[in-house]
Design an enzyme around this catalytic site. Sequence first.
Site, PDB file in Angstrom:
ATOM      1  N   LYS A   1      44.848  32.413  37.905  1.00  0.00           N
ATOM      2  CA  LYS A   1      43.354  32.169  38.002  1.00  0.00           C
ATOM      3  C   LYS A   1      42.762  33.047  36.791  1.00  0.00           C
ATOM      4  CE  LYS A   1      43.179  34.238  42.099  1.00  0.00           C
ATOM      5  NZ  LYS A   1      44.731  34.434  42.559  1.00  0.00           N
TER       6      LYS A   1
ATOM      7  N   ARG B   1      37.953  35.791  49.337  1.00  0.00           N
ATOM      8  CA  ARG B   1      39.503  35.811  49.878  1.00  0.00           C
ATOM      9  C   ARG B   1      39.506  35.751  51.357  1.00  0.00           C
ATOM     10  NH1 ARG B   1      41.558  38.742  45.232  1.00  0.00           N
ATOM     11  NH2 ARG B   1      43.696  38.700  45.202  1.00  0.00           N
TER      12      ARG B   1
ATOM     13  N   ARG C   1      55.808  39.648  35.054  1.00  0.00           N
ATOM     14  CA  ARG C   1      54.456  40.264  34.474  1.00  0.00           C
ATOM     15  C   ARG C   1      54.819  41.534  34.909  1.00  0.00           C
ATOM     16  NH1 ARG C   1      48.988  37.867  36.889  1.00  0.00           N
ATOM     17  NH2 ARG C   1      49.541  39.462  38.743  1.00  0.00           N
TER      18      ARG C   1
ATOM     19  N   ARG D   1      51.356  46.837  36.560  1.00  0.00           N
ATOM     20  CA  ARG D   1      50.522  46.970  37.561  1.00  0.00           C
ATOM     21  C   ARG D   1      51.006  47.668  38.738  1.00  0.00           C
ATOM     22  NH1 ARG D   1      46.748  41.800  38.441  1.00  0.00           N
ATOM     23  NH2 ARG D   1      47.128  42.099  40.719  1.00  0.00           N
TER      24      ARG D   1
ATOM     25  N   ARG E   1      51.248  40.100  49.501  1.00  0.00           N
ATOM     26  CA  ARG E   1      49.880  39.465  48.797  1.00  0.00           C
ATOM     27  C   ARG E   1      49.843  38.223  49.052  1.00  0.00           C
ATOM     28  NH1 ARG E   1      50.768  41.881  43.421  1.00  0.00           N
ATOM     29  NH2 ARG E   1      49.183  40.547  42.500  1.00  0.00           N
TER      30      ARG E   1
HETATM   31  P1  ADP Z   1      45.895  38.773  42.293  1.00  0.00           P
HETATM   32  O1  ADP Z   1      45.276  37.479  42.308  1.00  0.00           O
HETATM   33  O2  ADP Z   1      47.041  38.472  41.381  1.00  0.00           O
HETATM   34  O3  ADP Z   1      46.440  39.175  43.866  1.00  0.00           O
HETATM   35  P2  ADP Z   1      43.578  40.339  41.739  1.00  0.00           P
HETATM   36  O4  ADP Z   1      43.353  41.292  40.658  1.00  0.00           O
HETATM   37  O5  ADP Z   1      42.630  39.270  42.203  1.00  0.00           O
HETATM   38  O6  ADP Z   1      45.220  39.838  41.874  1.00  0.00           O
HETATM   39  O7  ADP Z   1      43.453  41.503  43.353  1.00  0.00           O
HETATM   40  C1  ADP Z   1      44.472  42.611  43.282  1.00  0.00           C
HETATM   41  C2  ADP Z   1      44.101  43.171  44.625  1.00  0.00           C
HETATM   42  O8  ADP Z   1      42.596  43.579  44.521  1.00  0.00           O
HETATM   43  C3  ADP Z   1      44.323  42.323  45.682  1.00  0.00           C
HETATM   44  O9  ADP Z   1      45.540  42.209  46.209  1.00  0.00           O
HETATM   45  C4  ADP Z   1      43.335  43.080  46.700  1.00  0.00           C
HETATM   46  O10 ADP Z   1      43.953  44.301  47.388  1.00  0.00           O
HETATM   47  C5  ADP Z   1      42.085  43.435  45.988  1.00  0.00           C
HETATM   48  N1  ADP Z   1      41.102  42.379  46.046  1.00  0.00           N
HETATM   49  C6  ADP Z   1      40.650  41.767  44.884  1.00  0.00           C
HETATM   50  N2  ADP Z   1      39.713  41.044  45.130  1.00  0.00           N
HETATM   51  C7  ADP Z   1      39.549  40.964  46.474  1.00  0.00           C
HETATM   52  C8  ADP Z   1      38.724  40.492  47.532  1.00  0.00           C
HETATM   53  N3  ADP Z   1      37.947  39.312  47.102  1.00  0.00           N
HETATM   54  N4  ADP Z   1      38.754  40.842  48.919  1.00  0.00           N
HETATM   55  C9  ADP Z   1      39.512  41.918  49.241  1.00  0.00           C
HETATM   56  N5  ADP Z   1      40.479  42.590  48.422  1.00  0.00           N
HETATM   57  C10 ADP Z   1      40.497  42.108  47.004  1.00  0.00           C
END
Ligand code: ADP
Length: 196
Positions: free
Chosen positions: A13, A88, A127, A133, A144
Amino acid sequence: MFIVLLGPPGVGKGTQCRRMAAELRVPHISTGDMLRQAIESDTPLGREVAELIALGRLVPDSVVLDIVAERLELPDCHDGCLFDGFPRTLAQAEGLDRLLARQYRPLDLAIELRGDDEALMQRMLRRAKLENRADDTPTTIRERMRIYHRQTEPLVAYYARNYLLRTVDAMGTPDEVFDRISVVLRQQRTSAAYSI
Ligand code: ADP
């Protein structure tokens, strides 16, 4: 255009949003990046969310909706933006609808990037070694993925009901996937031009 990108962790994404943002000239809003920035600047919010992110859990809807609401107020979002990793949950999707409605702006499109869980897990483990990370460990990656299927995937049906959903096969090189997304964007622009 206001566009939501949906898809499991590791599906690309972020990579695709960066390209789309450059092409469409709209900001790329990544709630993951914004939350990580909050952690780095050691704010009270950052301390609250750091632990959840490290566990691979979702940050509370109210926290995420607040940071998105604040971001949407900035003038660069006036004509559109790309939402990466947001919404989400169903509550976040409904919250986004309310935020946009308040500004008399409709959501134009939800693009679902679809991938194969096993291939994505392998990709994220690779990654993890490169990017270091905190949430890219085998346990959190699995968590996740589980949370995605349980809480975020239902949004595919939510957007399909509103006729906003387009699904794109995200297995392939970044260029191949971007080409598929570009087709969707062109179709969207054409249909928007006809509906004026
Ligand atoms: P990925 O898509 O690889 O999981 P992101 O960078 O989008 O990585 O998100 C990393 C973490 O940040 C998520 O696992 C969650 O803990 C938190 N997070 C990100 N966006 C949201 C959201 N919209 N609602 C709740 N938690 C979020």
